[in-house]
Design an enzyme around this catalytic site. Structure first.
Site, short mmCIF file in Angstrom:
data_model
loop_
_atom_site.label_atom_id
_atom_site.label_comp_id
_atom_site.label_asym_id
_atom_site.label_seq_id
_atom_site.Cartn_x
_atom_site.Cartn_y
_atom_site.Cartn_z
N TRP A 16 0.80 -1.00 0.39
CA TRP A 16 -0.34 -0.14 -0.39
C TRP A 16 0.20 0.66 0.32
O TRP A 16 0.49 2.45 -0.80
CB TRP A 16 -1.18 -0.02 0.99
CG TRP A 16 -1.95 1.18 0.85
CD1 TRP A 16 -2.14 2.14 0.02
CD2 TRP A 16 -3.45 1.28 2.28
NE1 TRP A 16 -3.28 3.27 0.90
CE2 TRP A 16 -3.73 2.48 1.83
CE3 TRP A 16 -3.76 0.73 3.89
CZ2 TRP A 16 -4.85 1.97 2.28
CZ3 TRP A 16 -4.43 0.40 3.48
CH2 TRP A 16 -5.84 1.87 3.47
N ASP B 92 1.53 -7.84 -2.48
CA ASP B 92 0.14 -7.93 -2.68
C ASP B 92 0.10 -6.25 -2.60
O ASP B 92 0.43 -5.46 -2.16
CB ASP B 92 -0.37 -8.41 -1.18
CG ASP B 92 -1.94 -7.29 -0.94
OD1 ASP B 92 -2.88 -8.59 -1.69
OD2 ASP B 92 -2.97 -6.80 -0.84
N TYR C 288 -4.03 1.65 -4.40
CA TYR C 288 -2.85 2.30 -3.55
C TYR C 288 -1.65 3.79 -4.76
O TYR C 288 -1.46 2.99 -5.45
CB TYR C 288 -2.64 1.37 -3.50
CG TYR C 288 -3.01 0.20 -3.03
CD1 TYR C 288 -4.43 -0.09 -2.06
CD2 TYR C 288 -2.27 -1.43 -2.24
CE1 TYR C 288 -4.67 -0.58 -1.20
CE2 TYR C 288 -2.73 -2.15 -1.79
CZ TYR C 288 -3.98 -2.06 -1.26
OH TYR C 288 -4.64 -2.75 -0.60
N GLN D 4 -8.72 -12.52 2.77
CA GLN D 4 -7.85 -11.44 2.80
C GLN D 4 -8.05 -10.75 3.77
O GLN D 4 -9.79 -9.48 3.43
CB GLN D 4 -7.38 -10.73 1.93
CG GLN D 4 -6.29 -9.64 2.83
CD GLN D 4 -5.40 -8.78 1.72
OE1 GLN D 4 -5.49 -7.53 1.98
NE2 GLN D 4 -4.81 -9.37 0.59
N LEU E 191 0.13 -5.47 12.05
CA LEU E 191 0.76 -4.51 12.74
C LEU E 191 -0.29 -3.48 13.04
O LEU E 191 0.03 -2.72 14.01
CB LEU E 191 1.99 -4.22 12.99
CG LEU E 191 2.82 -5.07 12.05
CD1 LEU E 191 4.40 -4.53 11.68
CD2 LEU E 191 3.86 -5.57 13.50
N LYS F 222 5.91 1.98 17.90
CA LYS F 222 6.32 3.70 18.34
C LYS F 222 5.79 4.55 18.64
O LYS F 222 6.26 5.97 17.93
CB LYS F 222 6.84 3.17 16.57
CG LYS F 222 5.66 3.51 15.34
CD LYS F 222 6.63 3.62 14.26
CE LYS F 222 5.25 3.39 12.77
NZ LYS F 222 5.54 3.08 11.40
N ARG G 51 -4.36 7.10 9.16
CA ARG G 51 -4.24 6.76 10.48
C ARG G 51 -5.23 7.81 11.12
O ARG G 51 -5.62 7.65 12.22
CB ARG G 51 -2.96 6.34 11.66
CG ARG G 51 -2.17 4.81 11.06
CD ARG G 51 -1.35 4.97 11.52
NE ARG G 51 -0.06 5.80 10.92
CZ ARG G 51 1.40 5.33 10.97
NH1 ARG G 51 1.89 4.30 10.87
NH2 ARG G 51 2.33 6.49 10.03
N GLY H 290 3.27 -4.46 5.62
CA GLY H 290 3.35 -2.97 5.22
C GLY H 290 4.60 -2.68 5.60
O GLY H 290 4.70 -3.00 6.85
N ALA H 291 5.40 -1.75 4.54
CA ALA H 291 6.91 -1.17 4.68
C ALA H 291 7.49 -0.35 3.62
O ALA H 291 6.92 -0.66 2.94
CB ALA H 291 7.95 -2.27 4.61
#
Length: 319
Positions: free
Chosen positions: A21, A52, A57, A176, A207, A215, A228, A281-282
């Site tokens: 994403w 994915d 996105y 999913q 996560l 964090k 968020r 995600g990363a």
């Protein structure tokens, strides 16, 4: 890296996948394409084989970046994308699961991904109005399998009832859904149904969009363009502070285990063999390395049960 069979298909994704994403570079604050490309390269180096994404996105950007980055290793990886969320000239998003729209979407995704086929093609969201018959949607997906444009069909964000309807038309191999320590509602129906039906189950937001990495603190804020700040009930101000405090309790357990918090959260999901692959995600190679390391160890039963007791299912966090 360990692999698990995705449903009854011939796809065997790595247990840690790559959620792309952020590769769309919208909704996640400042994200540089160079960093995303390095993150994807690192994922491949570490044995991650499941990637994915979705057209929406970044309005095609995530697919484009992912396709270019994976071009040289296309035959060694599995690419999953989605269908059904379309946008207009003003980037207003709507759901369209009609035959005509799906035909247009799959060809656009193939072009952006620079590939001849998609390994897993997932209906992103069910049609909330029911304006397009289920038979129309999944019949054309069957035709796309026969045409070789997609290898298999999955769904995302479907209830058991919606999944049953889809299965009456097409061979669905995976579901999913949002699933993490805070958002455990799938344990009541979708997860046990998937296990009984031998469907692959793919948790997204494992996560909790960063909350389970430790964090954030109770005073953390998010920019207006950060998903968020407006799209996740876990981050609503009346919930957020309590959620951060619960994460602090989990950090104590993680210290006793001797592993990073995020890896503990991912491992808790993988403890359940009904889960096929987890797609954190990363945005950076460092984040990918941290996620991938979760595949190198396993929670004990005692630690799994202690963590489960700390995070009882809460229906107020349904997306």
């Amino acid at each position: 890296m360990e692999t698990r069979r995705l449903g009854n298909s011939e796809l065997y994704p790595s247990v840690i996948g790559f959620g792309a994403w952020a590769a769309g570079r919208n909704g996640w604050g400042q994200v540089e394409e160079r960093d995303i490309r390095l993150a994807i390269d690192k994922a491949v180096d570490l044995g991650i084989t499941f990637f994915d994404t979705a057209p929406v996105y970044g309005f095609g950007e995530s697919e484009r970046v992912l396709g270019q980055s994976l071009k040289a290793v296309r035959d060694k990886v599995l690419i999953a994308t989605k269908v059904g969320l379309v946008w207009d000239d003003r980037f207003q998003v709507d759901i369209d699961l009609s035959r005509e729209s799906i035909i247009e979407e799959v060809d656009a995704s193939l072009r952006r991904l620079d590939t001849d086929y998609i390994d897993l093609y997932q209906v992103h969201w069910p049609d909330p109005k029911g304006t397009v018959p289920v038979e129309e949607t999944f019949s054309i997906l069957n035709e796309l399998v026969q045409a070789g444009k997609i290898r298999s069909i999955g769904v995302s964000n479907f209830s058991v009832q919606q999944l049953v309807a889809a299965q009456s038309v097409a061979p669905i191999i995976s579901l999913q859904s949002p699933y993490n320590l805070f958002q455990r509602q799938v344990e009541y129906a979708e997860l046990p149904y998937s296990e009984k039906q031998q469907l692959g189950f793919i948790p997204y937001s494992p996560l909790a969009q960063g909350l389970l990495t430790g964090k954030f603190n109770p005073l953390s804020t998010f920019s207006d363009d950060d998903i968020r700040s407006y799209g996740n009930p876990l981050y609503k101000r009346d919930h957020f502070e309590g959620n951060v405090l619960k994460v602090e309790l989990l950090e104590g357990i993680a210290r006793n285990i001797g592993k990073p918090l995020g890896q503990v959260a991912i491992n808790w999901l993988l403890y359940n063999k009904a889960v096929t692959t987890v797609i954190p995600g990363a945005k950076t190679a460092v984040q990918v390395q941290e996620n991938a390391a979760a595949s190198r160890w396993k929670l004990s039963r005692e630690d799994f049960e202690q963590i489960s007791r700390l995070f009882e299912p809460d229906s107020s966090y349904v997306i």
